[in-house]
Design a protein around this motif. Sequence first.
Motif, PDB file in Angstrom:
ATOM      1  N   CYS A 178      -4.287 -34.876  35.900  1.00 39.66           N
ATOM      2  CA  CYS A 178      -5.180 -35.047  37.050  1.00 39.66           C
ATOM      3  C   CYS A 178      -4.701 -34.235  38.247  1.00 39.66           C
ATOM      4  N   TYR A 179      -3.405 -34.197  38.469  1.00 40.22           N
ATOM      5  CA  TYR A 179      -2.872 -33.372  39.562  1.00 40.22           C
ATOM      6  C   TYR A 179      -3.128 -31.890  39.302  1.00 40.22           C
ATOM      7  N   ALA A 180      -2.958 -31.460  38.054  1.00 38.81           N
ATOM      8  CA  ALA A 180      -3.206 -30.053  37.737  1.00 38.81           C
ATOM      9  C   ALA A 180      -4.677 -29.692  37.887  1.00 38.81           C
ATOM     10  N   ILE A 181      -5.577 -30.613  37.615  1.00 39.76           N
ATOM     11  CA  ILE A 181      -7.012 -30.331  37.693  1.00 39.76           C
ATOM     12  C   ILE A 181      -7.507 -30.376  39.133  1.00 39.76           C
ATOM     13  N   TRP A 182      -7.013 -31.294  39.938  1.00 41.63           N
ATOM     14  CA  TRP A 182      -7.557 -31.509  41.277  1.00 41.63           C
ATOM     15  C   TRP A 182      -6.815 -30.743  42.373  1.00 41.63           C
ATOM     16  N   GLN A 183      -5.530 -30.413  42.171  1.00 45.93           N
ATOM     17  CA  GLN A 183      -4.726 -29.885  43.269  1.00 45.93           C
ATOM     18  C   GLN A 183      -4.212 -28.463  43.052  1.00 45.93           C
ATOM     19  N   VAL A 184      -3.917 -28.060  41.852  1.00 47.45           N
ATOM     20  CA  VAL A 184      -3.255 -26.776  41.594  1.00 47.45           C
ATOM     21  C   VAL A 184      -4.309 -25.695  41.418  1.00 47.45           C
ATOM     22  N   LYS A 185      -4.059 -24.531  42.032  1.00 44.05           N
ATOM     23  CA  LYS A 185      -4.981 -23.403  41.917  1.00 44.05           C
ATOM     24  C   LYS A 185      -4.787 -22.710  40.578  1.00 44.05           C
ATOM     25  N   PRO A 186      -5.855 -22.477  39.820  1.00 42.58           N
ATOM     26  CA  PRO A 186      -5.720 -21.793  38.527  1.00 42.58           C
ATOM     27  C   PRO A 186      -5.360 -20.322  38.695  1.00 42.58           C
ATOM     28  N   SER A 187      -4.927 -19.739  37.607  1.00 40.49           N
ATOM     29  CA  SER A 187      -4.613 -18.311  37.617  1.00 40.49           C
ATOM     30  C   SER A 187      -5.884 -17.493  37.787  1.00 40.49           C
ATOM     31  N   SER A 188      -5.743 -16.364  38.442  1.00 41.04           N
ATOM     32  CA  SER A 188      -6.911 -15.512  38.740  1.00 41.04           C
ATOM     33  C   SER A 188      -7.162 -14.450  37.686  1.00 41.04           C
ATOM     34  N   ILE A 189      -6.326 -14.397  36.635  1.00 43.68           N
ATOM     35  CA  ILE A 189      -6.478 -13.331  35.646  1.00 43.68           C
ATOM     36  C   ILE A 189      -6.766 -13.858  34.256  1.00 43.68           C
ATOM     37  N   CYS A 190      -6.777 -15.183  34.059  1.00 43.61           N
ATOM     38  CA  CYS A 190      -6.964 -15.712  32.711  1.00 43.61           C
ATOM     39  C   CYS A 190      -7.602 -17.090  32.797  1.00 43.61           C
ATOM     40  N   GLY A 191      -8.174 -17.500  31.684  1.00 48.46           N
ATOM     41  CA  GLY A 191      -8.665 -18.852  31.570  1.00 48.46           C
ATOM     42  C   GLY A 191     -10.083 -19.045  32.057  1.00 48.46           C
ATOM     43  N   PRO A 192     -10.707 -20.152  31.745  1.00 45.55           N
ATOM     44  CA  PRO A 192     -12.097 -20.407  32.153  1.00 45.55           C
ATOM     45  C   PRO A 192     -12.261 -20.724  33.623  1.00 45.55           C
ATOM     46  N   ARG A 231     -10.682 -19.028  36.262  1.00 47.28           N
ATOM     47  CA  ARG A 231      -9.920 -17.973  36.936  1.00 47.28           C
ATOM     48  C   ARG A 231     -10.461 -17.629  38.320  1.00 47.28           C
ATOM     49  N   THR A 232     -11.714 -17.892  38.588  1.00 49.50           N
ATOM     50  CA  THR A 232     -12.305 -17.532  39.882  1.00 49.50           C
ATOM     51  C   THR A 232     -12.481 -18.725  40.802  1.00 49.50           C
ATOM     52  N   LEU A 233     -11.937 -19.867  40.460  1.00 49.46           N
ATOM     53  CA  LEU A 233     -12.142 -21.087  41.240  1.00 49.46           C
ATOM     54  C   LEU A 233     -10.849 -21.487  41.941  1.00 49.46           C
ATOM     55  N   ASP A 234     -10.987 -22.276  42.996  1.00 52.64           N
ATOM     56  CA  ASP A 234      -9.813 -22.766  43.713  1.00 52.64           C
ATOM     57  C   ASP A 234      -9.100 -23.875  42.943  1.00 52.64           C
ATOM     58  N   THR A 235      -9.850 -24.726  42.290  1.00 50.93           N
ATOM     59  CA  THR A 235      -9.291 -25.778  41.432  1.00 50.93           C
ATOM     60  C   THR A 235     -10.143 -25.869  40.174  1.00 50.93           C
ATOM     61  N   MET A 236      -9.589 -26.471  39.160  1.00 51.03           N
ATOM     62  CA  MET A 236     -10.352 -26.670  37.923  1.00 51.03           C
ATOM     63  C   MET A 236     -11.519 -27.620  38.130  1.00 51.03           C
ATOM     64  N   TYR A 237     -11.377 -28.548  39.060  1.00 54.79           N
ATOM     65  CA  TYR A 237     -12.434 -29.528  39.292  1.00 54.79           C
ATOM     66  C   TYR A 237     -13.686 -28.894  39.872  1.00 54.79           C
ATOM     67  N   GLU A 238     -13.548 -27.713  40.520  1.00 52.36           N
ATOM     68  CA  GLU A 238     -14.700 -27.053  41.121  1.00 52.36           C
ATOM     69  C   GLU A 238     -15.690 -26.550  40.094  1.00 52.36           C
ATOM     70  N   ALA A 239     -15.292 -26.505  38.824  1.00 49.76           N
ATOM     71  CA  ALA A 239     -16.246 -26.104  37.790  1.00 49.76           C
ATOM     72  C   ALA A 239     -17.410 -27.084  37.731  1.00 49.76           C
ATOM     73  N   GLY A 240     -17.129 -28.362  37.943  1.00 49.55           N
ATOM     74  CA  GLY A 240     -18.198 -29.352  37.991  1.00 49.55           C
ATOM     75  C   GLY A 240     -19.083 -29.179  39.204  1.00 49.55           C
ATOM     76  N   LYS A 241     -18.506 -28.845  40.352  1.00 49.41           N
ATOM     77  CA  LYS A 241     -19.305 -28.629  41.566  1.00 49.41           C
ATOM     78  C   LYS A 241     -20.204 -27.405  41.429  1.00 49.41           C
ATOM     79  N   VAL A 242     -19.682 -26.340  40.836  1.00 49.94           N
ATOM     80  CA  VAL A 242     -20.508 -25.141  40.621  1.00 49.94           C
ATOM     81  C   VAL A 242     -21.687 -25.461  39.718  1.00 49.94           C
ATOM     82  N   TRP A 243     -21.446 -26.253  38.679  1.00 51.68           N
ATOM     83  CA  TRP A 243     -22.531 -26.647  37.768  1.00 51.68           C
ATOM     84  C   TRP A 243     -23.577 -27.504  38.493  1.00 51.68           C
TER      85      TRP A 243
END
Length: 770
Positions: free
Chosen positions: A636-650, A652-664
Amino acid sequence: MSQSLAFVLNVPETPQDPEDSQEPSPYDESEVHDSFHQLIQEQSRWVAEEGLELQQRVPGAGALGASGSDRQALLGPEGAPVYSTATLRILASMPSRTIGRSRGAILSQYYSRTVRLRRRAGRPQLRDVGRSARPSLRLYDLELDPAVLEEDEKRGLLVKELQGLTVAQRDHMLRGMPLSLSEKRCLREESRPPRGKRRARGHRGLLSCCSQLRDSCILTLLAFNTLLLLPLLAFIVGVQAAFPPAPSGSVPAFRGLELLTGGGRFTHTVMYYGYYSNATLNQPCASPRDGGQCTPEAGGLPYNMPLAYLFTVGVAFFITCITLVYSMSRSFGESYRVGSTSGVHAITVFCSWDYKVTQKWATRLQHDNIRTQLKELLAEGQLRHRPPRACGRLWQAAVLGLVWLLCLGTTLVCALAVYSFSELVLQQSRVSAERDGALLALPLVVCLLNLGAPYLFRVLAALERHDSPVLEVYVAICRNLILKMVILGILCYHWLGRRVGTLKDQCWEDFVGQELYRLMVMDFIFTLLDTLLGELVWRLISEKRSQRKGKPEFDIAGNVLELIYGQTLTWLGVLFSPLLPAMQIIKLLFVFYVKKTSLMANCQAPRRPWKASHMSTVFISLLCFPSFLGAAIFLCYAIWQVKPSSICGPFRTLDTMYEAGKVWVRHLEEAGPRVSWLPWIHRYLVESAFPIYLASALLLAVIYLNIQVVKGQRKVICLLKEQLSNEGEDKIFLINKLQRIYERKERSRVGRTEEAVTPPAVFTDDWDAQ
C-alpha cells in the motif's frame, strides 16, 4: 390385616434363543422410547386402580421393617443399585445401551446412504436384486433370518451399491464407516470393478496421484499461492504474453547465472514489472497524449494494462485475505471450544482411543499420542497446583530476563549488521555498476543471520528450563519471528527509502523484484544445507560417537518460521514480480518432500512431550497478522506514496501507481452520461473517508455481536449441562420407583401364597391347651 399390594412389570419375552437374537438397530430408537413410555403408563394406571400411590413410605409401626427392607434391596454390596430382572431387561433395551453395537445395523445404514448417493448422482438402481431382498425398516423387528445370513445379505447389497459409485465417492464412504480397517479393506477389495473394465483401472492411478497432490496442498501453503497466482496469470501475465511489447534494446543471451541472480535474460520477460507496457493492448502506440497514455484507435481491444495491473494485484490480495481469515476462523473453531475445559483428563483417558485402528504400528502411534497428551495435561496441572517458592520465582524471573535481553541484543546486532551491509552495498553501487556476483552478497548475509541466530536462541533457551513444552515452543517462535520481521523491515526501508532515490534513471521496481527473487533462492539453498548438515550429518556423528542412536530433535519452531518467512517474501514481491508465487509453489514442493524424508530418517520426536493440537491455529494466525498484514502495508505504501520509474512498467508516466485509477475515472467522465455512475462511485466510495469510518464501525459492531454470541453460547452450555444432570437424576428416580412397585407386588404375592398354605394358628393353640 392390611396387605401390601405389589405387581410385576409385564415385559414380554421373545421365544428366540439368546444366540439368535439381534440387538436393536439405530432405527429402533423411537420404538424403544415408545415402548418404555407405554410401559410406565400401564403400570401407573394399574397402581391407580389398586389405590396405590407412587410416593415414599412414611416410617411407622408395622411399616418400618418393610421400608427398611425396601431400601436395603436397592443397594448392592458396594453401594451400587440392584434391580430386578425385568427392570434390567428394560434398561438393556434402552437406546443408550443399543446404539452403535450392531454391525448389521451399520451396514444397513451405509447401504441406505449409498442408495441415496446413487439417486442424487442420477445412477440407476440395482436391477438384479428383487424387492424382497432389499432391506426394510419393517423387517428389523421380525428377525426371521439368522444373524449371520442377514449380515451377509446386507454386506452383499452394500458391496453392489459401492461398485456403482465413483472411486472418490467410494473412498469417502468407506472412510466414514465405523468399522475396523481390516473390514474396510475387505469392502474395498470386494467393491473394486472387474478387471475387464480397463477404463476404471486406468483412472485409478491418476486419482490416487491427485489425492496425494491434494494432501500435499493442504499440508503446505500451495493453496494460498495458487489463489494468488491464478488471477495474475489470467489478467496480467497471460495478456501481456499474448501481446508482447516492442523490445527497447538488445536482449542478452541466457547464461545460467540468472537462476541465482534473477537478472540478465529474465529482466526482458514477464517475470518482472518493467516488462509490462502502459498502453491499451492490441493497439499500436501512436504519439502519446493525455499524460503519456497511449490512446486506442477505433476497433482496438479496450484493455487498459495499468488499470488491469493495479486492480488484479488488489483483487488477488483481497481473495488471499478472505481465505486467510476464513482458514483462521475455521482453525480456531476446531482447536478451541466454547465452554469450560473441565473433565479433559477423563475425556482423554476414556474417549481418545480409536477402535477402528487394527495395525500394530498405528496402535503404537496412537498410544504414544495419548500418552503425550496425558503427560502434558498432568504437567499443566502440576504447574497450577504447585506454585514455586519465592526464591525460585525470583531466580526464574532473573534468568528469563537475562535470556530475553541476550536474545533481543542478538536481534539488534543482526539488524544493525543488515543495515550497515546494505548501506555499504549502496555506496559501492554508486561508484561502479554492480556485478552479478556482488548482487548475491546482501541475500547471503541475510540468510546466514537467519540461520545462525535461531541456533543461538536455542542454546539460550536451555537456560530457561520451562516446565511447559508448549510455552517453550511459543517462546522460540516469538523470538525467531521478531528476528525475521525486524530484518525484513530494514530491507523494506532499504528498497523503498534508499534504492528509489539511488536508481532514478533505472527501473527500481525490477531491482526490488530481483532482490526478493534472490532472497527466495538463497533461502531455499540454505534450507537444503540446514537439512543436510544440521540433521543428516549430526545424526551420523551422534551415531558414530555413541552406541545408541541419537537423532536430533525436530525443530518445530524453526520450520514453522521458515514457511512463514518464505511466504512473506512472496507477498512482498508480487507487485514487482507477478510470477514469484509460481516460484514459491515450486520451492514448497521441493521443501515438503525433502523435509518429510529428513524427518523420517534423521530426526526424532521432542523428548519433552507437548500437544500440537493448536499449532495449526498458531501457524495460520502468524501467517495472517505479522506476515500478510506487513506485506499489505508495504505494498500500500508503494502504491500510494512512492513515485514509479519513468522508463519502465505500466505506471511510468504517473506520479503514483494509484493515479492509474484516477486517470481511468477521468476517461469515464469524458465518455458520456452512460457510465457517469462509475466516477460517482469512485469519488464518494473510494476517495471519501466516510466509507472507511462506516466499515470500521460495522466491523466493531460485528466483533461485539460475536463476543455476545460467544457469551450466550457459554450460558447455554452451562444450562444444558445442568439439564443433562437433572435428566440423569430423573431417570434414577423413575427406575427406583418402578423397582419399589415391583418389590411390593412380589411381597404381596409371596404373602398370599404363604397364607393359603399355612393352617390357621388358632387350632394349634386350642390343641396345646387341652
